[in-house]
Each structure stands twice: as structure tokens, then as C-alpha cells.
Scaffold this active site. Structure first.
Site, PDB file in Angstrom:
ATOM      1  N   LYS A 131       0.895  -1.025   0.057  1.00 28.89           N
ATOM      2  CA  LYS A 131       0.001  -0.013  -0.114  1.00 28.89           C
ATOM      3  C   LYS A 131       0.993   1.126  -0.084  1.00 28.89           C
ATOM      4  O   LYS A 131       0.489   2.137  -0.879  1.00 28.89           O
ATOM      5  CB  LYS A 131      -0.948   0.128   1.304  1.00 28.89           C
ATOM      6  CG  LYS A 131      -0.321   0.136   2.342  1.00 28.89           C
ATOM      7  CD  LYS A 131      -1.246   0.061   3.419  1.00 28.89           C
ATOM      8  CE  LYS A 131      -0.601   0.147   5.011  1.00 28.89           C
ATOM      9  NZ  LYS A 131      -0.002   1.174   5.028  1.00 28.89           N
ATOM     10  N   THR A 132       2.053   1.160   0.730  1.00 31.24           N
ATOM     11  CA  THR A 132       2.739   2.289   0.846  1.00 31.24           C
ATOM     12  C   THR A 132       3.666   2.665  -0.441  1.00 31.24           C
ATOM     13  O   THR A 132       3.517   3.966  -1.113  1.00 31.24           O
ATOM     14  CB  THR A 132       3.880   2.273   1.937  1.00 31.24           C
ATOM     15  OG1 THR A 132       3.259   2.184   3.240  1.00 31.24           O
ATOM     16  CG2 THR A 132       4.801   3.279   2.155  1.00 31.24           C
ATOM     17  N   ASP A 143      -3.628   7.475   4.368  1.00 29.08           N
ATOM     18  CA  ASP A 143      -3.121   5.895   4.602  1.00 29.08           C
ATOM     19  C   ASP A 143      -3.914   5.421   5.800  1.00 29.08           C
ATOM     20  O   ASP A 143      -4.282   5.897   6.725  1.00 29.08           O
ATOM     21  CB  ASP A 143      -1.731   6.010   4.782  1.00 29.08           C
ATOM     22  CG  ASP A 143      -1.239   4.644   5.020  1.00 29.08           C
ATOM     23  OD1 ASP A 143      -1.588   3.596   4.374  1.00 29.08           O
ATOM     24  OD2 ASP A 143       0.129   4.522   5.624  1.00 29.08           O
ATOM     25  N   GLU A 144      -3.897   3.873   5.961  1.00 30.52           N
ATOM     26  CA  GLU A 144      -4.622   3.457   6.878  1.00 30.52           C
ATOM     27  C   GLU A 144      -6.122   3.872   7.288  1.00 30.52           C
ATOM     28  O   GLU A 144      -6.428   4.185   8.409  1.00 30.52           O
ATOM     29  CB  GLU A 144      -3.816   3.497   8.258  1.00 30.52           C
ATOM     30  CG  GLU A 144      -2.479   2.737   8.079  1.00 30.52           C
ATOM     31  CD  GLU A 144      -2.272   1.328   8.127  1.00 30.52           C
ATOM     32  OE1 GLU A 144      -3.237   0.625   7.981  1.00 30.52           O
ATOM     33  OE2 GLU A 144      -1.163   0.861   8.009  1.00 30.52           O
ATOM     34  N   GLN A 176      -8.614  -5.282   8.819  1.00 28.47           N
ATOM     35  CA  GLN A 176      -7.553  -5.025   9.648  1.00 28.47           C
ATOM     36  C   GLN A 176      -7.896  -3.554  10.531  1.00 28.47           C
ATOM     37  O   GLN A 176      -7.146  -2.814  11.308  1.00 28.47           O
ATOM     38  CB  GLN A 176      -6.108  -4.498   8.923  1.00 28.47           C
ATOM     39  CG  GLN A 176      -5.618  -5.753   8.270  1.00 28.47           C
ATOM     40  CD  GLN A 176      -4.057  -5.224   7.802  1.00 28.47           C
ATOM     41  OE1 GLN A 176      -3.148  -5.259   8.416  1.00 28.47           O
ATOM     42  NE2 GLN A 176      -4.269  -5.194   6.465  1.00 28.47           N
ATOM     43  N   ARG A 215       1.332 -11.316   9.651  1.00 30.41           N
ATOM     44  CA  ARG A 215       2.518 -10.919  10.147  1.00 30.41           C
ATOM     45  C   ARG A 215       3.478 -11.747   9.789  1.00 30.41           C
ATOM     46  O   ARG A 215       4.647 -11.310   9.927  1.00 30.41           O
ATOM     47  CB  ARG A 215       2.473 -10.645  11.790  1.00 30.41           C
ATOM     48  CG  ARG A 215       1.716  -9.553  12.471  1.00 30.41           C
ATOM     49  CD  ARG A 215       1.525  -8.432  11.690  1.00 30.41           C
ATOM     50  NE  ARG A 215       0.312  -8.349  10.714  1.00 30.41           N
ATOM     51  CZ  ARG A 215       0.169  -7.564   9.584  1.00 30.41           C
ATOM     52  NH1 ARG A 215       1.038  -6.664   9.507  1.00 30.41           N
ATOM     53  NH2 ARG A 215      -0.772  -7.447   8.948  1.00 30.41           N
TER      54      ARG A 215
END
Length: 667
Positions: free
Chosen positions: A36-37, A226-227, A257, A599
Site C-alpha cells: 500500500k505504501t 493511509d490506513e 485490519q 504478520r
């Protein structure tokens, strides 16, 4: 001017589709590990390369670390473009954005350009002062708890006036309302804003002053968030007001998430994006660059049971990888030994893990109290580790109960005496304690507490240690205090302290009450010192121990998820107000397990216990429902060598559970 082809290197088709989108709203549903970044930074670079001024681009995220990384990536991508090297978009956090706007334009609201910013510690101190000014004892009304209520209300854009109007009928809410009023007054007089004010004052400014709102809308024509799944109502409103009629907004996030609703985040923001911004383009990123397909298939299967989500299915081209191991332990001690034994095997398998570092291994748990057994096992095995979060014996509630024990045994221990006397509130203040310590004469308000300590000493020196601790926790009023405040985690931590004391209890511990007590206090003191020393030595080296919440945004080669039992993970809260709350909690718990699974890069190790000490009593546990959701073809059973079992018998296996505790007929 077109973006150099090298800027598209490494982008898959879906990522490139999001990067190339220019005008109108864009929702990028970015699954765990899907880059995503990379999408946000390349999209910003693409806009700049195609004529959009850097000053017309805004990007916000949640942490300074994430903002710094994003800023550096953008700078690297555009450094070969003419005239942009000294000009960058505004890339920062939500709070940083609020500071920027309020420094420029806050005078309109009567806010000084040089206002002070109070962090949480500053705010807690000020709340404590306000409690005293309003005639309330900070020992009865914890300043941190009062601040949390105020903070959550602000995040939901609930004003102090509206909160006060709804407070009638609830004594605690009325206390908060009065303290909030004084707190607001103090902040104003000291020309200060707290963290929440940085958001709500910005929203107030943009809402009430049209010219200013249009100015910022004109300044930032392309907005990135973002997020997005972690935004609260205030953050959502800030971004909505800045977007304006052009609707050039790109948000990136993952409904699967959303794990921070307890601190104000609302999943409705990402779920309702297409309704809030009609005509939005949606790009779903499903190719994962972190985990193996076995891990992703398990995660997909687990999260598919949630109803309130944006549908997606993660996949990878990195191969199947190792199967997911599941270990069934007798109790947390054996579970912890399984973890340390498996860590040792992983590290020693050099043919597979030639460059593996201990810090690339993580042990995740649902509740903080679970760290105690793990820390003991890692210390015993001599494996360096780092606990992300407060260590067990440094937690306030654990220190409080230990203070009762130490004060009962030695009333000249002023620190323990004062700590125990003040929690729960008994009307014993500093002056009373000073008078007692200086004269030895006990005022009436202190007499009952002294009698308590005398009784506690008798119980500690005659009863089995777990029974004595349970008595202290109950009769002191500490348990009632935590239950009244619905402090579930703190209550679990003192229950774990009782569990820990059980190993000193005859006949299992083989010690008389006074011997058990002495050994218990000695071990507790040494463990605290060891924890501190080990923590300092392992800041950059060692296996990572942390809650699942703390692991959000991180990744590791190997991930252990322990304590997978019903009512522990998924976790059952103290109370639920409605069926809807229960549904929301169930979905969030499942999202939390999904985050834990994703993770891991290489392998996931799951474990659960047949029995667990709950408040000093052995209880039969049921395995978590999540274990049944994972397809059997993705699973392999993990085994421990019989001689390595911490409680093994001469036959090399664990005793049958019916040999340890009585099983009711109905089980």
C-alpha cells in the site's frame, strides 16, 4: 511530462491501475502485505510528473515513522524531475496537519499561533489537578481514565456541552463533565491544546469559516489518506472538509485490519466510502509479497466468516511454504516451553535459516498477562527476548498487590505502605501519612487500614499463598474497584499474579506458607530486576514478545500465536451492552486473529492449553473456534520431545487431565 518508466518498475497491474488514476475519488483496498505504501508514493510521484504541483498534494497517515518513510520514498522517486527537488507535498500525520492549519489560521478561533501542545502525560497531570480543584480524589477517579473518556468523546465530535447534557443520572459521567469543564478552562488559560484538540479545533475552523475552508481546498487539490480503516469521526470529518467539490481523494486501507474501535476508529468510514464519495473507483490489491500461500489461505478462510468487510482474497507467487503448526499444551508453562524449544530448533536449522536473526521471530498473545509464563521460559532457556510493552512485574496493578503484601509484613516500608493505603481510595492523603510516619500515631481514618494489614499478615503466614492473595485482593476492595471501572486487563493481571503464586503452594511447591511467601517475594523482586536488565540488553536483539495489537504493521519470518482458547482469543469482554456490541466484538476479534496470521512471512506456529489458571483455579479450556476455521490440509500437528516437557511423567507424556483436577459430570 511523463513519469519515467523506471518509476513503474515492480508494480503489478492492480498497483499500476491505482497509481495511474488521477481525478475523482479512489478507494484502494489493500490487503496485508500488498504494497500500500508503494501505491501511495508512486501515485504522488505520478501526479507530480504529470504536471500537478507538489504543493497541491496532501498525504496523511498515523505515525511519524510512517510519514517519514512516505516522504523519503516520494523524494527519491521525484528527485530526477526538474524543479521538484526542493518542493515536496505535505506529508504528515493527522495531528501534524492539525498543527499546521491551526498555526496558520487558528487565530480566527482565538488560538495563539504559539499555542502549547500537551501530550498525554501533560494532560493526565492537568486532569489530576482539575479533579482536586473540583473536590474529587484522583485516587478514586483515575486521571488517565477520566482523560480517556474525554478523549474518546472528542474523537467522536461530542462537545463538552453535549456530554454534560447526557451525563445526568450517571455519577461518574457527571464527575467527568465537571472535570472536563475545568480542564478546558485550564487549557485555555495556559494557551494549550491537547492531542484531541488538534483535530477537533481544525474541524471547527473548517466547518465554521467558509473562506478558510475553500482556501485549503484550493491549496490541496489531491488528498491521500493511509490506513483509512483506523480513522475516527474527527479525522474523517477533517478529510471530508478538506476534499471539497473536486473529490480528488485517494484512501488506502483494509476493513479486515480494523482493530482499534476501542480507541475510536470506526469501520464505517472505509465501508461507506463509495456512498460518501459517489462515483468512486475501487481498486483491490490482493497479491501479497510477504507471506506464503499456506499462511494466506488460512487467513482468507478465517476472515471470510466476517460479514462487515470489503471482500478480497489474498494470493502470492512465492510458493506454498511450511504448513501451519498447531500445538496442544497441558498448561501455559508447557506452552511457553514449546515456544522456546521450537525457537531453538528454528535457529539451529542453519541450512534453512542461515541468516535468521532472533528479532525476526515474534510471539503474539491476546492479553498482556500471558507474557509472564513466556518470559520465565525464555529466561530459563537463556534466549534473549524483548517485551514490547510494560513488563509483568512493572504493571501498576501488580505493584499495588505486592505493596499490600510487603506493607503487611513490614509496616516501616513507607513506599509500599503509602501505595497500598492509597489504592483503593480510603481518604488517606499525604498529610495523614506524613503525620503517621513522623509520630507513629494513627489518625482514625488510618486505623482501619492498619487493622487490615494486621489481618493480611496473619493470612499470609498461615494460609497457602494463593488463598492469602485472593483474600487480600477481595477484602482490600481492589477487586471491586477494578470490576466497577471495568478494567478487564488489569483484573486479568492480578489474577495472573495469583496464578504465579500457585507454584509455591504446598504440596506442589513443597514449601510452608512463610517459606513460600519469602520465595515468592524474592523471585518477584529478582524477576523485575532481570526483566529490566534483559530489556536494556535486548533492545536491538532478541525474540519479540508483544500483544497482537502491538504487532500491527510489523512482519516477521516466524510468528507464534499463543493462548488460542475460547474466551481468551477470541477474547470475551466483561460485559456487552447489546447483541450488536457482541457482533461487533466478535468481528473485531476475528480481524485481530487475521492481523496476527498475516504478520508471518515464512511460518505460523499456533498453540493452546488444555488447562489454564484463572484466578488461581485450574480450569478446563476449549480450543479457539479459529483453529477449526483453518483447512486441515494446511495444518500439521507440532510435537515436543517427551523429555522436554516441563511437567512430563516417567512415561514421557503428560498426566491425564482427570488426574490433576476434578471434572464435573456434565463435561
Amino acid at each position: 511530462m511523463e513519469l519515467n518508466s523506471k518509476h513503474f518498475d515492480g508494480l503489478n497491474a492492480k498497483q499500476q491501475e491505482a497509481v495511474e488514476h488521477k481525478d475523482g475519488p479512489l478507494l484502494v483496498v489493500a490487503g496485508a502485505g500488498t504494497g500500500k505504501t508503494r501505491v501511495i508514493t508512486h501515485r504522488i510521484a505520478h501526479l507530480i510528473a504529470n504536471g500537478i504541483k507538489p504543493s497541491e498534494i496532501l498525504a496523511v497517515t498515523f505515525t511519524n515513522k510512517a510519514a517519514t518513510e512516505m516522504r523519503e520514498r516520494v523524494q527519491k522517486l521525484i528527485q530526477d524531475l526538474p524543479f521538484t527537488i526542493h518542493y515536496l507535498p505535505f506529508v504528515g500525520t493527522f495531528h501534524g496537519l492539525g498543527v499546521h492549519i491551526l498555526r496558520e489560521s487558528g487565530q480566527t478561533l482565538g488560538i495563539s499561533r504559539w499555542f502549547a501542545i500537551y501530550d498525554r502525560d501533560d494532560s493526565v497531570s492537568l486532569i489530576r489537578k482539575c479533579l482536586k480543584q473540583e473536590g474529587f480524589d484522583p485516587k478514586q477517579f483515575a486521571p488517565g481514565g477520566v482523560l480517556s473518556v474525554i478523549s474518546k468523546s472528542k474523537g467522536n465530535l461530542v462537545s463538552r456541552e453535549d456530554f454534560s447534557a447526557e451525563a445526568s443520572g450517571s455519577f461518574y459521567a457527571e464527575v467527568v463533565a465537571r472535570v472536563w469543564r475545568e480542564y478546558e478552562k485550564e487549557l485555555h488559560e495556559q494557551k494549550a491544546l491537547d492531542f484531541d484538540d488538534l483535530l477537533i479545533k481544525t474541524v471547527e475552523l473548517l466547518t465554521n469559516f467558509e473562506l478558510l475552508r475553500k482556501r485549503y481546498q484550493s491549496q490541496w487539490k489531491y488528498i491521500h489518506v493511509d490506513e483509512y480503516q483506523d480513522t475516527n469521526k474527527a479525522q474523517y470529518e477533517m478529510i471530508r472538509l478538506l476534499t471539497g467539490e473536486q473529490n480528488n481523494i485517494c484512501v488506502v486501507g483494509d476493513s479486515d485490519q480494523t482493530i482499534y474501535t476501542w480507541r475510536g476508529a470506526t469501520i464505517e468510514n472505509i465501508m461507506g466510502f463509495e456512498e460518501d464519495f459517489p462515483g468512486a473507483k475501487v481498486v483491490i490489491l490482493e497479491e501479497n509479497y510477504r507471506s506464503t500461500s499456506n499462511i494466506l489461505n488460512a487467513a482468507n478462510q478465517v476472515i471470510s466468516k466476517n460479514e462487515n468487510r470489503k471482500d478480497k482474497n489474498l494470493f502470492t507467487s512465492s510458493g506454498e511454504g511450511e504448513k501451519i503448526s498447531i500445538y496442544e499444551a497441558f498448561d501455559p508453562a508447557e506452552e511457553a516451553h514449546f515456544v522456546t524449544e521450537t525457537v531453538t530448533k528454528i535457529v539451529n536449522a542453519k541450512s534453512k535459516n542461515a541468516n535468521l536473526k532472533l528479532e525476526e521471530i515474534a510471539v503474539l498473545y491476546r492479553a498482556n498477562f500471558q507474557s509472564r509464563a513466556l518470559e520465565e521460559a525464555f529466561l530459563e532457556a537463556g534466549i534473549p527476548y524483548t517485551v514490547l510493552g510494560t513488563r509483568f512485574f512493572e504493571r501498576a496493578e501488580v505493584k499495588d498487590i505486592l505493596a499490600y503484601v510487603k506493607a503487611a509484613l513490614n509496616m516501616e516500608d513507607k513506599i509500599s505502605f503509602a501505595r497500598a493505603a492509597g489504592t483503593p481510595r480510603r481518604g488517606v492523603g499525604e498529610k495523614t501519612l506524613e503525620e503517621y510516619f513522623s509520630t507513629g500515631q494513627a489518625p482514625d481514618k488510618l486505623s482501619s487500614f492498619l487493622n487490615l494489614l494486621i489481618t493480611f499478615k496473619d493470612k499470609l503466614t498461615t494460609l497457602p499463598l494463593p488463598d492469602a492473595l485472593r483474600y487480600i485482593i477481595s477484602v482490600s476492595g481492589y477487586e471491586a474497584m477494578l470490576k466497577k471501572a471495568e478494567e478487564q486487563e488489569r483484573l486479568e493481571n492480578i489474577q495472573e499474579l495469583v496464578n504465579l503464586s500457585s507454584k509455591y503452594n504446598p504440596p506442589a511447591g513443597g514449601l510452608a506458607p512463610e517459606e513460600a511467601l519469602e520465595k515468592f517475594l524474592t523471585d518477584a523482586g529478582l524477576a523485575s530486576d532481570q526483566d529490566t536488565l534483559l530489556h536494556e540488553n535486548a533492545k536491538r536483539h532478541g525474540v519479540r514478545l508483544m500483544t497482537v495489537h502491538a504487532a500491527k504493521g510489523l512482519e516477521f519470518e516466524h510468528v507464534f500465536i499463543v493462548g488460542l482458547e475460547q474466551d481468551l482469543f477470541p477474547h470475551r469482554p466483561l460485559s456487552l451492552d447489546s447483541a450488536r456490541d457482541e457482533f461487533d466484538n466478535s468481528e473485531e476479534e476475528r480481524r485481530l486473529f487475521y492481523v496476527a496470521l498475516t504478520r508471518a512471512k515464512k511460518q505460523v506456529h499456533l498453540s493452546w492449553c488444555q488447562t489454564r489458571q484463572m484466578y488461581g483455579e485450574a480450569r478446563v479450556q476449549m480450543q479457539s473456534e479459529y483453529l477449526k476455521d483453518i483447512p486441515v490440509d494446511l495444518i500439521e500437528s507440532a510435537l515436543m520431545d517427551p523429555e522436554d516437557r516441563p511437567r512430563g511423567t516417567s512415561k514421557g507424556y503428560l498426566p491425564d487431565i482427570t488426574d490433576i483436577i476434578d471434572i464435573p459430570d456434565w463435561i
